[in-house]
Design a protein around this motif. Sequence first.
Motif, PDB file in Angstrom:
ATOM      1  N   GLY A 169       0.822  -1.204   0.000  1.00 57.83           N
ATOM      2  CA  GLY A 169       0.000   0.000   0.000  1.00 57.83           C
ATOM      3  C   GLY A 169       0.856   1.254   0.000  1.00 57.83           C
ATOM      4  O   GLY A 169       0.624   2.193  -0.755  1.00 57.83           O
ATOM      5  N   ALA A 170       1.869   1.274   0.862  1.00 55.24           N
ATOM      6  CA  ALA A 170       2.760   2.432   0.960  1.00 55.24           C
ATOM      7  C   ALA A 170       3.483   2.693  -0.353  1.00 55.24           C
ATOM      8  O   ALA A 170       3.619   3.847  -0.798  1.00 55.24           O
ATOM      9  CB  ALA A 170       3.760   2.227   2.089  1.00 55.24           C
TER      10      ALA A 170
ATOM     11  N   HIS B 169       1.817  -1.935   4.828  1.00 45.96           N
ATOM     12  CA  HIS B 169       3.144  -2.287   4.332  1.00 45.96           C
ATOM     13  C   HIS B 169       3.187  -3.707   3.765  1.00 45.96           C
ATOM     14  O   HIS B 169       4.266  -4.302   3.628  1.00 45.96           O
ATOM     15  CB  HIS B 169       4.176  -2.113   5.446  1.00 45.96           C
ATOM     16  N   LEU B 170       2.029  -4.232   3.425  1.00 47.37           N
ATOM     17  CA  LEU B 170       1.930  -5.541   2.781  1.00 47.37           C
ATOM     18  C   LEU B 170       1.431  -5.367   1.348  1.00 47.37           C
ATOM     19  O   LEU B 170       0.810  -4.349   1.010  1.00 47.37           O
ATOM     20  CB  LEU B 170       0.961  -6.442   3.557  1.00 47.37           C
ATOM     21  N   PRO B 171       1.683  -6.340   0.463  1.00 47.14           N
ATOM     22  CA  PRO B 171       1.264  -6.232  -0.937  1.00 47.14           C
ATOM     23  C   PRO B 171      -0.258  -6.108  -1.075  1.00 47.14           C
ATOM     24  O   PRO B 171      -1.017  -6.685  -0.287  1.00 47.14           O
ATOM     25  CB  PRO B 171       1.773  -7.532  -1.569  1.00 47.14           C
ATOM     26  N   ILE B 172      -0.681  -5.386  -2.091  1.00 41.32           N
ATOM     27  CA  ILE B 172      -2.103  -5.150  -2.326  1.00 41.32           C
ATOM     28  C   ILE B 172      -2.861  -6.450  -2.563  1.00 41.32           C
ATOM     29  O   ILE B 172      -4.041  -6.560  -2.215  1.00 41.32           O
ATOM     30  CB  ILE B 172      -2.289  -4.203  -3.536  1.00 41.32           C
ATOM     31  N   PHE B 173      -2.204  -7.455  -3.145  1.00 46.77           N
ATOM     32  CA  PHE B 173      -2.941  -8.695  -3.439  1.00 46.77           C
ATOM     33  C   PHE B 173      -3.448  -9.366  -2.161  1.00 46.77           C
ATOM     34  O   PHE B 173      -4.345 -10.219  -2.222  1.00 46.77           O
ATOM     35  CB  PHE B 173      -2.090  -9.673  -4.264  1.00 46.77           C
ATOM     36  N   SER B 174      -2.903  -8.990  -1.009  1.00 43.86           N
ATOM     37  CA  SER B 174      -3.351  -9.578   0.253  1.00 43.86           C
ATOM     38  C   SER B 174      -4.523  -8.813   0.870  1.00 43.86           C
ATOM     39  O   SER B 174      -5.059  -9.231   1.897  1.00 43.86           O
ATOM     40  CB  SER B 174      -2.189  -9.608   1.254  1.00 43.86           C
ATOM     41  N   TYR B 175      -4.947  -7.711   0.228  1.00 39.17           N
ATOM     42  CA  TYR B 175      -6.006  -6.863   0.775  1.00 39.17           C
ATOM     43  C   TYR B 175      -7.387  -7.421   0.439  1.00 39.17           C
ATOM     44  O   TYR B 175      -7.605  -7.990  -0.630  1.00 39.17           O
ATOM     45  CB  TYR B 175      -5.922  -5.453   0.198  1.00 39.17           C
ATOM     46  N   SER B 176      -8.329  -7.191   1.330  1.00 36.52           N
ATOM     47  CA  SER B 176      -9.734  -7.403   1.002  1.00 36.52           C
ATOM     48  C   SER B 176     -10.205  -6.247   0.129  1.00 36.52           C
ATOM     49  O   SER B 176      -9.518  -5.219   0.000  1.00 36.52           O
ATOM     50  CB  SER B 176     -10.576  -7.458   2.276  1.00 36.52           C
TER      51      SER B 176
END
Length: 220
Positions: free
Chosen positions: A84-85, A117-124
Motif C-alpha cells: 500500500g505504501a 506495508h503488505l502487498p495489495i494482493f493480500s487486501y480485502s
Amino acid sequence: MIELRNLTKIFRLKGEQKVVADNLNMTFPKGRSVALLGRNGAGKSTLLKMIAGTLDPTSGEIVSEGTISWPVGFAGSFHLDLTGAQNVRFVARIYGVDTDELVAFVEDFAGLGPHFHLPIFSYSSGMKSRLAFGVSMGIDFDTYLVDEVTSVGDAAFRDRSRVLFNARMEHAGAIMVSHSLGMVRSMCDAAAVLEGGQLTYYDDIEEGIAHHKDNMAHST
C-alpha cells in the motif's frame, strides 16, 4: 468548470447499440458539489470516466479548467505486487505532490495498520477501497469525481470520510454518484439527472431529486 460539448457515447454489442450520452451540452459550475442522479444502467459511472479522461467519448469533447481527480476510491490502478505504501508513493510522484506527506496522510486516514506495508494482493476489497479513498482525498484537486465511495467501510470510517469530503468541498467542487438520497442531500448543493442519454442540470438540488424520483417511479 467542466464543460461537455456535443458529448456522445455509444456502446455497440452484438449488432445493438446503447446510447449513454446523446450530444450532451452542459457546464458543471466551478466550486459546486453536484449530485449525478440516474437509474441503474443510465451511464453515470461511464460519464464520470469520460470526465476523468479514462474513457474516450464516441464524439464530442470535454473542456475543463483546473485539476480533476480520477473517480475517488477507484482501486483498479493499484499494482497488486507492491505494498500500500509503495503504491501511494508511486501516485505521489505521478501527481507531483510531497511523497512523505501523502504516505503519512493515507497511513493515518485509511487505518490499515500493518497491512499498509503488505502487498495489495493480500487486501480485502474493503481495504483496497479505504486505501484508494485516502489516496484520492490526500491530493488537492479543483474537482473531485466520487462514485459511491462513502459507502465503504464501517460507520466510523464513513463518518470520517464525510467529514474529510466536506472539508475538501470548502475549496473545491465535486460530481458525485450515490444511490443514497440522504447522503446526496447532505453532501451536494446541485444536481444533474441522466436519463435516456440526456443530462438535465438543476441549481436547486431538491428539483433534481424530484425529477429523479419521477423517473424511478415510471421505470419499467
